[in-house]
Design an enzyme around this catalytic site. Structure first.
Site, PDB file in Angstrom:
ATOM      1  N   SER A 174      -3.326  -7.034  -9.247  1.00  0.00           N
ATOM      2  CA  SER A 174      -4.663  -6.919  -8.669  1.00  0.00           C
ATOM      3  C   SER A 174      -5.787  -6.939  -9.689  1.00  0.00           C
ATOM      4  CB  SER A 174      -4.758  -5.627  -7.855  1.00  0.00           C
ATOM      5  OG  SER A 174      -4.564  -4.496  -8.689  1.00  0.00           O
ATOM      6  N   HIS A 178      -1.565  -8.695  -2.745  1.00  0.00           N
ATOM      7  CA  HIS A 178      -2.649  -9.612  -3.108  1.00  0.00           C
ATOM      8  C   HIS A 178      -2.214 -11.073  -2.998  1.00  0.00           C
ATOM      9  CE1 HIS A 178      -5.583  -6.617  -4.509  1.00  0.00           C
ATOM     10  NE2 HIS A 178      -4.508  -5.911  -4.831  1.00  0.00           N
ATOM     11  N   LYS A 233      -6.434  -7.205   3.492  1.00  0.00           N
ATOM     12  CA  LYS A 233      -7.069  -8.077   2.503  1.00  0.00           C
ATOM     13  C   LYS A 233      -7.222  -9.477   3.098  1.00  0.00           C
ATOM     14  CE  LYS A 233      -5.915  -5.318  -1.541  1.00  0.00           C
ATOM     15  NZ  LYS A 233      -5.606  -4.085  -0.830  1.00  0.00           N
TER      16      LYS A 233
END
Length: 554
Positions: A296, A324, A355
């Site tokens: 990240s 991610h 996300k």
């Protein structure tokens, strides 16, 4: 009376008598010599007549061989010491009463004082966090409104983990609205009591299908998913050994640490070091190798297939965090595992719905038995209120969009924008760290300057990019973390680079050119070939950031 034996003064010096005065005083009235030798002032008025005076010279203690100390002297020494002891006691009592009056709570721990000192320390280290007050504009992503100054200010957001803007996608908003009207705002409780619904089970099936696994389990966040899963495995697998990447997220570290299982830490994205550690452990004991695909903070991507191969070679399960990566890589958005065609090598995959999928929540997928084990024993799952129907329906809509042609187009646009922005930053002499992912760290290296840079960007130019300081990253590696989306235009990116470059100069920071580092895994072979022919170390890969640096170096 002269012949009366005095058991208290036998062979004692004056210093010893004074030392033991409080003890001797208790026996004065029982000694036929000391009792009559006591000074008159120490006799109470009611007993004065019953205690006639004795000639000091005649009051010799028969047990003192030298006769230097008379009974009267010894008695006076005892009395004087007793008086001084009483005076000291009175003084201490008065002081204690005064302290108790002035500071009634001083005997308790000063909690607020401790909290204040800890916060002051963070402020002095420039790691104290002040959150920006940002309201995003769902009609014009990535635009938003900033309210920290007390007035509404138009800004553009460059650091959101809503990587593809799915939080404001029309189909996602429609799904959320539909669920709100039909099912209400909340879930009703934990999954075990009244918070389970067909939407939960449908989402878990979709996630398992996306990652080509037997089953899935949805959590309130991926922090909880990682922590609960690793903790439960560590507690229940006998003699468990964890092998944890040095760059792992705090949620993974927390689950491993609190399980109290044995832990081995291998160098970040280093399968050779992982193998070195695995060799030292009994092959018959349970083992889990835990790592992330996309890091990240530095944007690195691990050698996923190789890491899994090493783990399985020594009988370990693989726990792979794709937080991610999900939604961003692979033909259907299943992550690096799908992109590298190694989903079958990933035993447990954790991901987030907050996300790239634009909602909230976390999940794991894996074998049916493993998922049922975590469902049945994981406290972080069992005792937490489940996700509401609005979130569940929004997630289902987002997964469907990102698995389609539209999702593939969004990913392609994002990757083009990431490449363009990174090359513009590097060409301007800004230290944009090389990474093969969508994350662009712009290295500052000083906590105070990094925080000021972030604040100045938003106040002067309306650009919101968050500073990343300790403990998220190590001290001395502070950075601005940028993540352009498919919805940032070239004009916006050009303006971003121009404004940041000007601010960089105003801050007294140096601009410089860069070359591809030796550690660049994407182009290490090409670099070696170039150096054999004594050429400049410029990467030959068309998709590498550093291929654009020829002009900068010239």
């Amino acid at each position: 009376m002269n012949s009366a034996a005095c058991p208290f003064l036998n062979k004692f010096s004056m210093s010893s008598i004074r030392q033991f005065a409080p003890l001797l005083l208790n026996y004065v009235d029982k000694c036929p010599v000391m009792m009559h030798a006591r000074p008159q002032s120490s006799i109470s008025s009611e007993n004065a007549e019953a205690s006639p005076a004795v000639d000091p010279e005649s009051a010799k203690c028969p047990f003192l061989s030298t006769g230097e100390v008379t009974v009267t002297e010894a008695s006076r020494a005892v009395q004087e010491d007793a008086i001084s002891q009483q005076q000291l006691l009175d003084l201490k009592t008065r002081d204690v009463k005064q302290v108790d009056t002035e500071k009634a709570t001083s005997r308790f721990f000063n909690y607020d004082g401790f909290f204040s000192s800890q916060l002051q320390k963070k402020k002095e280290e420039h790691t104290y966090r002040v959150f920006k007050k940002v309201m995003r504009d769902a009609s014009s992503f990535p635009h938003a409104y900033e309210h920290s100054s007390g007035t509404e200010k138009d800004i553009t957001v460059w650091c959101s983990n809503d990587y593809l803007g799915m939080s404001w996608h029309p189909k996602v908003k429609e799904a959320v609205s539909e669920a709100l009207i039909k099912h209400g705002a909340g879930s009703g409780g934990t999954r075990n009591i009244s918070g389970n619904s067909p939407l939960h089970e449908r989402l878990e099936k979709e996630l398992a299908k996306l990652h080509q696994k037997e089953a899935g389990l949805v959590f309130s966040s991926c922090y909880v998913a990682n922590d609960t899963t690793l903790f439960t495995l560590g507690k229940h697998l006998p003699g468990m050994h964890f092998f944890s990447d040095a760059g792992n997220h705090a949620s993974m570290i927390q689950g491993i640490r609190t399980s109290m299982a044995k832990k081995h830490v291998f160098r970040h994205n280093d399968p050779d070091h992982l193998e070195e550690l695995l060799k030292k452990v009994d092959p018959n004991v349970p083992k889990v190798v835990a790592f992330e695909t996309v890091h990240s903070m530095d944007g690195s991507i691990c050698p996923t297939s190789e890491m899994c191969d090493v783990a399985h070679k020594y009988g370990a399960l693989t726990f792979v965090d794709e937080v991610h990566a999900v939604g961003l890589y692979g033909a259907h958005g299943a992550g690096v595992g799908e992109q590298d065609n190694c989903l079958d090598k990933m035993d447990i995959i954790s991901g987030t719905l907050g996300k790239a999928f634009g909602n909230m929540g976390g999940y794991i997928v894996g074998s049916a038995q493993l998922v049922d084990m975590i469902r049945s024993f994981g406290a972080g799952f069992i005792f937490t209120t489940s996700l509401p129907p609005t979130v569940l329906n929004g997630c289902l809509a987002s997964i469907k969009v990102l698995a389609s042609d539209e999702g593939r187009e969004l990913r392609a646009r994002q990757q083009r924008n990431v490449k363009y922005l990174r090359e513009k930053l590097v060409a301007a002499g800004l230290p944009a760290q090389h990474s093969p992912s969508h994350i662009i760290p712009i290295m500052v290296g000083d906590a105070e300057i990094c925080t000021k840079m972030s604040n100045d960007l938003i106040s002067r130019y309306g650009i919101y990019v968050q500073s990343i300081n300790y403990p998220t990253v190590a001290r001395g590696t502070e950075r601005l973390r940028c993540a352009p989306t498919p919805h940032h235009t070239k004009e916006m990116m050009d303006e971003f680079v121009a404004n940041l470059t000007q601010l960089w100069k105003d801050s007294g920071l140096k601009l410089y050119g860069q070359v591809c580092p030796d550690t660049c895994s994407n182009c290490h072979k090409e670099l070696s070939i170039q150096r054999m022919f004594k050429k400049e170390p410029i990467c030959l890969r068309s998709n590498c950031t550093y291929a654009s640096l020829q002009a900068a170096l010239a």
